[in-house]
Design a protein around this motif. Structure first.
Motif, mmCIF file in Angstrom:
data_model
loop_
_atom_site.group_PDB
_atom_site.id
_atom_site.type_symbol
_atom_site.label_atom_id
_atom_site.label_comp_id
_atom_site.label_asym_id
_atom_site.label_seq_id
_atom_site.Cartn_x
_atom_site.Cartn_y
_atom_site.Cartn_z
ATOM 1 N N ASN A 38 80.897 26.260 12.790
ATOM 2 C CA ASN A 38 80.924 24.795 12.760
ATOM 3 C C ASN A 38 80.856 24.157 14.141
ATOM 4 O O ASN A 38 80.749 22.943 14.245
ATOM 5 C CB ASN A 38 82.176 24.309 12.029
ATOM 6 N N SER A 39 80.910 24.951 15.188
ATOM 7 C CA SER A 39 80.817 24.432 16.549
ATOM 8 C C SER A 39 79.416 24.699 17.097
ATOM 9 O O SER A 39 79.037 25.846 17.320
ATOM 10 C CB SER A 39 81.870 25.108 17.438
ATOM 11 N N VAL A 40 78.646 23.635 17.307
ATOM 12 C CA VAL A 40 77.286 23.756 17.835
ATOM 13 C C VAL A 40 77.283 23.273 19.275
ATOM 14 O O VAL A 40 77.681 22.149 19.568
ATOM 15 C CB VAL A 40 76.283 22.945 16.983
ATOM 16 N N ARG A 41 76.832 24.130 20.190
ATOM 17 C CA ARG A 41 76.831 23.825 21.626
ATOM 18 C C ARG A 41 75.524 23.190 22.098
ATOM 19 O O ARG A 41 75.503 22.457 23.064
ATOM 20 C CB ARG A 41 77.057 25.104 22.431
ATOM 21 N N ALA A 42 74.415 23.535 21.457
ATOM 22 C CA ALA A 42 73.118 22.998 21.878
ATOM 23 C C ALA A 42 72.169 23.019 20.685
ATOM 24 O O ALA A 42 72.339 23.804 19.748
ATOM 25 C CB ALA A 42 72.542 23.826 23.028
ATOM 26 N N ILE A 43 71.173 22.141 20.741
ATOM 27 C CA ILE A 43 70.169 22.048 19.682
ATOM 28 C C ILE A 43 68.803 21.913 20.350
ATOM 29 O O ILE A 43 68.673 21.273 21.399
ATOM 30 C CB ILE A 43 70.477 20.867 18.739
ATOM 31 N N PHE A 44 67.785 22.552 19.754
ATOM 32 C CA PHE A 44 66.453 22.551 20.351
ATOM 33 C C PHE A 44 65.415 22.583 19.235
ATOM 34 O O PHE A 44 65.562 23.323 18.262
ATOM 35 C CB PHE A 44 66.279 23.779 21.259
ATOM 36 N N GLN A 45 64.340 21.805 19.375
ATOM 37 C CA GLN A 45 63.228 21.852 18.429
ATOM 38 C C GLN A 45 62.057 22.555 19.097
ATOM 39 O O GLN A 45 61.610 22.156 20.178
ATOM 40 C CB GLN A 45 62.816 20.445 17.994
ATOM 41 N N ASP A 46 61.548 23.622 18.455
ATOM 42 C CA ASP A 46 60.441 24.384 19.052
ATOM 43 C C ASP A 46 59.099 23.720 18.754
ATOM 44 O O ASP A 46 59.029 22.701 18.065
ATOM 45 C CB ASP A 46 60.493 25.855 18.620
#
Length: 184
Positions: A38-46
């Motif tokens: 439940n802990s998200v540190r970073a998000i990226f769209q390829d």
């Protein structure tokens, strides 16, 4: 005075009208939906539009319907806290975890560690950036770049004792590093 007031009222009415047509929807995801943590540190769209997430339990991909954990038994650095992601021109998804630095080839599916952490854990913040020349830069206390000809990470320390956790490559070709003490 009346013209100014009329202009301000017309402008305010236009802005209010525009904001009323905006519809934003939020959806929360959790481990109940397949997220590994439940802990998200970073998000990226390829470049294919897939969403990649860094969690305390590693890296996962979201295709709009399902979460899928990035797993590869031959790549021992995928376990643990994932901190940063970026894609290069060769469609490699670069990542930093507490266990090292590596990439996942989005074309072939190969996952490879290029630097293992042997000191018991990298620091809690890290950054990756790809500059307009295709250079992949890493900031995790120390600064590295990927040498594609030799296929190795090269330690790059422009100033003695300069430490960075944040790197950004702008569209003008400048690569920016923020030091851990706040210097740019």
């Amino acid at each position: 005075m009346k013209r100014t007031l009329l202009f301000v009222l017309l402008l305010a009415t236009t802005l209010i009208g525009r904001t009323q047509n905006i519809s934003v929807q939020f959806r929360n995801f959790s481990t109940d939906d397949g997220l590994p943590d439940n802990s998200v540190r970073a998000i990226f769209q390829d470049s294919d539009g897939l969403i990649w997430l860094c969690t305390r339990e590693g890296i996962c991909m979201y295709d709009g319907l399902h979460f899928k954990q990035l797993e590869d038994p031959s790549c021992d650095i995928l376990d643990g806290l994932a901190m940063s992601l970026a894609e290069d021109a060769q469609h490699r998804l670069w990542f930093i975890t507490t266990r090292g630095i590596g990439f996942h080839d989005l074309t072939t599916g190969e996952t490879r560690a290029v630097r293992r952490n042997t000191s018991g854990g990298l620091v809690g913040a890290a950054g990756i950036a790809v500059d307009r020349n295709g250079m992949v830069w890493f900031a995790n206390e120390d600064i590295f770049f990927w040498d594609p000809e030799r296929e190795v990470l090269v330690d790059y320390s422009p100033v003695a004792l300069f430490r960075s956790n944040t790197v950004v490559a702008d569209s003008n070709g400048t690569t920016w590093f923020l030091s851990t003490s706040g210097d740019l």
